[in-house]
Design an enzyme around this catalytic site. Sequence first.
Site, PDB file in Angstrom:
ATOM      1  N   ASP A 143       0.809  -1.216   0.000  1.00  0.00           N
ATOM      2  CA  ASP A 143       0.000   0.000   0.000  1.00  0.00           C
ATOM      3  C   ASP A 143       0.846   1.270   0.000  1.00  0.00           C
ATOM      4  O   ASP A 143       1.837   1.363   0.727  1.00  0.00           O
ATOM      5  CB  ASP A 143      -0.855  -0.036   1.280  1.00  0.00           C
ATOM      6  CG  ASP A 143      -1.770   1.150   1.431  1.00  0.00           C
ATOM      7  OD1 ASP A 143      -2.746   1.228   0.681  1.00  0.00           O
ATOM      8  OD2 ASP A 143      -1.503   1.999   2.302  1.00  0.00           O
ATOM      9  N   GLU A 167       1.432  -0.363  -5.012  1.00  0.00           N
ATOM     10  CA  GLU A 167       0.491   0.702  -5.360  1.00  0.00           C
ATOM     11  C   GLU A 167       1.203   2.038  -5.345  1.00  0.00           C
ATOM     12  O   GLU A 167       1.675   2.480  -4.300  1.00  0.00           O
ATOM     13  CB  GLU A 167      -0.659   0.753  -4.348  1.00  0.00           C
ATOM     14  CG  GLU A 167      -1.656   1.833  -4.697  1.00  0.00           C
ATOM     15  CD  GLU A 167      -2.344   2.511  -3.517  1.00  0.00           C
ATOM     16  OE1 GLU A 167      -3.492   2.951  -3.677  1.00  0.00           O
ATOM     17  OE2 GLU A 167      -1.719   2.630  -2.442  1.00  0.00           O
TER      18      GLU A 167
HETATM   19  C1  GLC Z   1      -3.956   3.375  -0.242  1.00  0.00           C
HETATM   20  C2  GLC Z   1      -5.253   2.638  -0.093  1.00  0.00           C
HETATM   21  C3  GLC Z   1      -6.296   3.591   0.384  1.00  0.00           C
HETATM   22  C4  GLC Z   1      -5.866   4.132   1.727  1.00  0.00           C
HETATM   23  C5  GLC Z   1      -4.467   4.732   1.650  1.00  0.00           C
HETATM   24  C6  GLC Z   1      -3.892   4.959   3.012  1.00  0.00           C
HETATM   25  O1  GLC Z   1      -4.017   4.357  -1.215  1.00  0.00           O
HETATM   26  O2  GLC Z   1      -5.599   2.020  -1.289  1.00  0.00           O
HETATM   27  O3  GLC Z   1      -7.556   2.994   0.476  1.00  0.00           O
HETATM   28  O4  GLC Z   1      -6.761   5.120   2.158  1.00  0.00           O
HETATM   29  O5  GLC Z   1      -3.568   3.896   0.985  1.00  0.00           O
HETATM   30  O6  GLC Z   1      -3.532   3.740   3.610  1.00  0.00           O
END
Ligand code: GLC
Length: 573
Positions: A227, A296
């Site tokens: 993440d 991500e």
């Molecule tokens: C990522 C997740 C999102 C979350 C953020 C903070 O972007 O996909 O849902 O709010 O991280 O952890």
Amino acid sequence: MRLETLATLLSVCSLAACGTTPKEEDPDWWKHATFYQIYPRSFQDSTNDGIGDLQGIIDKIDLFPDAGVDAVWLSPIFDSPQVDQGYDISNYTDIDSDYGTIEDLQKLVEEANARGVKVILDFVPNHTSDKHQWFIDSVNGVEEYRDYYIWANAKTGDDGERLPPNNWISMFKNSAWTWNEERQQYYLHQFASAQPDLNYRNPKVVEAMKDVLRFWLDRGIDGFRIDAVPYLFEDPDLQDEPLSNSTGYNSTDYEYLDHIYTKDLYDTFDMIYQWRQVVDDYTKENGGSTRVLMTEAYTDADKIMLYYGTADGSRLGAHFTFNFNLITDININSTAEDIASSINKWLDGIPEIYTSNWVLGNHDNHRVATRLGPGNIDGLNMVKALLPGVAVTYNGEEIGQEDGEVSYEEGQDPSARDPAIFDQVSRDFERTPYQWDESVNAGFNTGAKPWLPVSEKYLETNLQDEKESNGSSHYKVYQALAKIRSDPILVSGDVEVKAVDEYTLLVKRSNEEASLVVVFNVGDAEVTVDVSADVAEDNSVKIASVDSSREAGSVVDPASLKLDAHEALVIAS
Ligand code: GLC
Ligand code: CA
């Protein structure tokens, strides 16, 4: 082991005669796999308390082999106060009671693996919850944890008032710093104030987080979605960030600044390369199939590639970094040329040694059927399935589920707790419960109020109807696509993507023997196109979008191919 599982294994073994040595797994299994994102809170609520859970996923486990997916990725299921729906973790190595227990997860892994489906977990390394014991100990100055987070002294304003250490802004708006009374210092949070950022310049943090990966690997997990990676490191000197000069933003908006000191710092890439080492070492030491990392990162193309690893492959990072271009570049008005250039930009930019991937949606973006129009869902699923590399599906895309209807009062997303911005920024719409069937709450549970409302559209769009319909359905198209993904043309054939007229997109995969082509009219009007350069006279429709007049097996005239609005075909020649 449960009896059914044992029975399944035995029957598989008797067929494949595996009894003695287990079949050697293909280390490249992930390179052409379909990964399916489950949003557990909204998937299936087996306890009827309004919140989806692990037993619910187990109850629905046959969906995954039936839909033809290779691996499921679960959004966070760990202990959490649920301020950011589980992306605020208070214990990395236990399961939140909302979702079940570690035993439930192990059962889920067993049941999935018995069906040839791998399980990937979400790893949230940038921040913990402010309720994590590490943070509590850090606040209280316990020596071991004192520097686990980013703490800094206040600045004093002209009138003697207390000010944050610098101008940094949180992704969720306003200062990225929150004052802590006990410690008499500010702590950094690039997301909500309940999500303090960990301090990756502390080797103890680095080691503790590697241990989290090993903990889950030991429990049979096949990889991690990592993440929010761009935010791992910040400038140690805490310098103010320059203004972005983007118009339409004020000093409380994240977009107001140019994030040169808080995003994509060099050390961040190095941390991903270290995590790759952890999973690769694990596989080397323990055997089994390749454990996969997917990262991500909403960031520039060159940085996305660096999260994969260096261009020469001397240092490897994620097996793939999500390609969000079809989310960020494309909208409902996009032409075929817009879509083709978004796809080609990716294909031209990725070094040959890395594997492409294609994402149409996730829990942070409006559902693809809503963003690009429900009529386009089959064509988009075709494009995704035929492009080279990994395909990622967000739960519901296989049935064409659209965004749900959520009012400000019902909303849960911490990034949108302001009625003035709710409609524009809330991520609740794409998180409403999965639409299983026509029963109460769309079959999500047996009647308790779901944590987010079920979309009113469930009577028109639900899995059961789509499975049982006599005619075609989005789900059947999705299944048919899953079946052809193992075709050698799609695994290793050449790729060509282009617009054949303003709204008609063509994706061609071919090898010396044959080709598979998607022709997709993304527009609202009927068109007639000449695709004879790419489709032979001797052709056959393999898969057609639900409203198409063609069926599998029909032959088209490539020199004068008439397509209805939103019609899409996979044609073999
Ligand atoms: C990522 C997740 C999102 C979350 C953020 C903070 O972007 O996909 O849902 O709010 O991280 O952890
Ligand atoms: Ca950080």
